[in-house]
Design a protein around this motif. Sequence first.
Motif, short mmCIF file in Angstrom:
data_model
loop_
_atom_site.label_atom_id
_atom_site.label_comp_id
_atom_site.label_asym_id
_atom_site.label_seq_id
_atom_site.Cartn_x
_atom_site.Cartn_y
_atom_site.Cartn_z
N ILE A 159 30.08 88.04 20.27
CA ILE A 159 28.80 88.58 19.82
C ILE A 159 28.77 90.08 20.10
CG2 ILE A 159 27.57 86.41 20.14
CD1 ILE A 159 26.46 87.54 22.78
N LEU A 160 28.02 90.81 19.29
CA LEU A 160 27.92 92.26 19.44
C LEU A 160 26.80 92.58 20.42
CD1 LEU A 160 28.93 95.04 18.58
CD2 LEU A 160 27.29 94.96 16.68
N VAL A 161 27.14 93.25 21.49
CA VAL A 161 26.15 93.61 22.51
C VAL A 161 26.18 95.12 22.74
CG1 VAL A 161 26.18 91.37 23.65
CG2 VAL A 161 27.77 93.15 24.39
N SER A 162 25.05 95.63 23.19
CA SER A 162 24.91 97.07 23.44
C SER A 162 24.19 97.28 24.75
CB SER A 162 24.13 97.72 22.30
OG SER A 162 23.82 99.07 22.60
N SER A 163 24.41 98.43 25.35
CA SER A 163 23.67 98.79 26.55
C SER A 163 22.26 99.25 26.20
CB SER A 163 24.40 99.91 27.31
OG SER A 163 24.53 101.06 26.48
N GLU A 164 21.99 99.52 24.91
CA GLU A 164 20.68 100.00 24.48
C GLU A 164 19.87 98.86 23.85
OE1 GLU A 164 20.63 103.57 22.17
OE2 GLU A 164 22.53 104.27 23.02
N GLU A 165 18.65 98.70 24.29
CA GLU A 165 17.77 97.68 23.73
C GLU A 165 17.20 98.14 22.40
OE1 GLU A 165 14.01 94.89 25.19
OE2 GLU A 165 14.62 96.66 26.36
N GLY A 166 17.09 97.20 21.43
CA GLY A 166 16.52 97.52 20.13
C GLY A 166 17.42 98.34 19.26
N LYS A 167 18.71 98.29 19.51
CA LYS A 167 19.66 99.06 18.71
C LYS A 167 19.60 98.61 17.25
CE LYS A 167 24.65 99.77 18.30
NZ LYS A 167 24.55 101.17 17.92
N GLY A 168 19.62 99.58 16.32
CA GLY A 168 19.49 99.25 14.90
C GLY A 168 20.81 99.12 14.17
N ASP A 169 21.53 100.21 14.01
CA ASP A 169 22.79 100.18 13.26
C ASP A 169 23.81 99.31 13.97
OD1 ASP A 169 21.69 101.93 11.45
OD2 ASP A 169 22.46 103.72 12.49
N VAL A 170 24.46 98.45 13.18
CA VAL A 170 25.42 97.52 13.79
C VAL A 170 26.63 98.26 14.32
CG1 VAL A 170 26.95 95.58 13.33
CG2 VAL A 170 24.64 95.58 12.40
N LEU A 171 27.29 99.04 13.49
CA LEU A 171 28.47 99.80 13.92
C LEU A 171 28.15 101.28 13.86
CD1 LEU A 171 31.47 97.93 12.22
CD2 LEU A 171 30.32 97.45 14.38
N SER A 172 27.48 101.78 14.88
CA SER A 172 27.12 103.19 14.92
C SER A 172 28.16 103.96 15.74
CB SER A 172 25.72 103.36 15.51
OG SER A 172 25.64 102.74 16.77
N ASP A 173 27.84 105.20 16.06
CA ASP A 173 28.81 106.06 16.72
C ASP A 173 29.20 105.58 18.11
OD1 ASP A 173 28.84 107.68 14.51
OD2 ASP A 173 27.42 109.14 15.33
N ASP A 174 28.36 104.74 18.72
CA ASP A 174 28.68 104.28 20.07
C ASP A 174 29.53 103.01 20.08
OD1 ASP A 174 26.93 102.33 19.26
OD2 ASP A 174 25.62 102.46 21.02
N TYR A 175 29.96 102.56 18.91
CA TYR A 175 30.69 101.29 18.81
C TYR A 175 32.12 101.44 19.27
CZ TYR A 175 32.98 97.19 16.80
OH TYR A 175 33.71 96.05 16.63
N ILE A 176 32.56 100.47 20.07
CA ILE A 176 33.96 100.38 20.51
C ILE A 176 34.58 99.15 19.88
CG2 ILE A 176 35.48 100.07 22.51
CD1 ILE A 176 33.25 101.28 24.23
N TYR A 177 35.77 99.32 19.33
CA TYR A 177 36.50 98.15 18.81
C TYR A 177 37.34 97.58 19.95
CZ TYR A 177 39.57 95.18 16.08
OH TYR A 177 40.26 94.08 15.58
N THR A 178 36.98 96.38 20.38
CA THR A 178 37.75 95.70 21.42
C THR A 178 38.69 94.70 20.76
OG1 THR A 178 35.90 95.90 22.96
CG2 THR A 178 37.61 94.32 23.52
N ASN A 179 39.95 94.78 21.12
CA ASN A 179 40.97 93.94 20.50
C ASN A 179 40.93 92.53 21.07
OD1 ASN A 179 43.19 92.84 19.27
ND2 ASN A 179 44.69 94.09 20.36
N TRP A 180 40.38 91.59 20.28
CA TRP A 180 40.31 90.19 20.70
C TRP A 180 41.30 89.33 19.92
CZ3 TRP A 180 38.23 89.59 25.15
CH2 TRP A 180 37.15 90.37 25.56
N GLY A 181 42.34 89.94 19.36
CA GLY A 181 43.38 89.16 18.71
C GLY A 181 43.33 89.23 17.20
N PRO A 182 44.35 88.67 16.54
CA PRO A 182 44.48 88.79 15.08
C PRO A 182 43.38 88.11 14.29
CG PRO A 182 46.14 87.29 15.99
CD PRO A 182 45.51 87.97 17.14
N GLU A 183 42.87 86.96 14.76
CA GLU A 183 41.82 86.27 14.02
C GLU A 183 40.52 87.09 14.01
OE1 GLU A 183 41.30 82.28 15.27
OE2 GLU A 183 43.37 81.68 14.84
N PHE A 184 40.22 87.70 15.16
CA PHE A 184 39.04 88.56 15.21
C PHE A 184 39.23 89.77 14.30
CE2 PHE A 184 37.19 92.41 17.22
CZ PHE A 184 35.85 92.15 16.95
N ALA A 185 40.44 90.34 14.30
CA ALA A 185 40.71 91.52 13.47
C ALA A 185 40.48 91.20 11.99
CB ALA A 185 42.13 92.00 13.69
#
Length: 288
Positions: free
Chosen positions: A165-191
């Motif tokens: 699930i996509l989680v953020s340190s900021e409450e009420g965050k709007g844009d799904v993939l904004s400038d603060d987004y980090i891509y965490t490698n969870w394997g080929p299926e996630f990719a």
Amino acid sequence: MDIVLIKTFLNVLASESFVGAADRMFVTQSAISVRIQKLEDTLGQKLFERSKSGVVLTPDGAKFEPYARSSLQLWDEALYQISLRDGLDGSLSLACEDTLWPELSSRWLGELSKALPTTAFNFQIGTPQSMSNMLLRGVLDIAVMYNPEIRQGFRVEHIMDDRLILVSSEEGKGDVLSDDYIYTNWGPEFAMAHSRWFPEAKPPQLMMQVGASAPKFLMERRKSTFLPYRIADDYVARGQLHVVKDSPSFPFPAYAVWTEKARTELRDEALSSLRHSAKNAPWIEIEH
């Protein structure tokens, strides 16, 4: 047969080169060559074909491999068994990914210690690749991981369902993939799922693979990323992280992987306990 020759053979196989085996065993390349030649002379067969890119097993080398692994396992087991303290009559080597430790494997190990009071346990955290290699070498009995490698001799069983699930340190965050987004490698299926859901997304500034350490980084740096639900739920429940509204979630099942080399009664008890621990793993309901 000299166990050092067996270990040398398996290290050459793992590193696919005499140079790599020399680095692993802290000896010279010429020492590796001498050992392999001695082993080939003993067996009367050539075990490796050399090339500029490294070495590969000959057909006879491939036949010898499982016997080499079994011999090394028996030797290691013998050394371990004779060093066990009084009252212990068996051992199991277990491992999991770090993200599976707090919610699953810590409970599993606790249950096993009670179910098998005369068994010694060697438990460690590892990556899927390192655990697969240890299973192949016969030094690990059962591994628990999200993205198992399918290799000959591996038995794989689905143990537990999770979701990313996509989680953020900021409450009420709007844009799904904004400038603060980090891509965490969870394997080929996630990719693959990530690229299908966000086909226009550009590579983020930061990509990482840090497992269970990710939540602390998110909170300190005010970032967002996909985390396994069972890791994120405690932080979300405490208000330290927040689920990003209208964001997708992706299946993320966990698996047990083992070979047939462990003592059957111990392995079966450990797998039974793992299934029970997975069934009763903690789960905090949070709003998506």
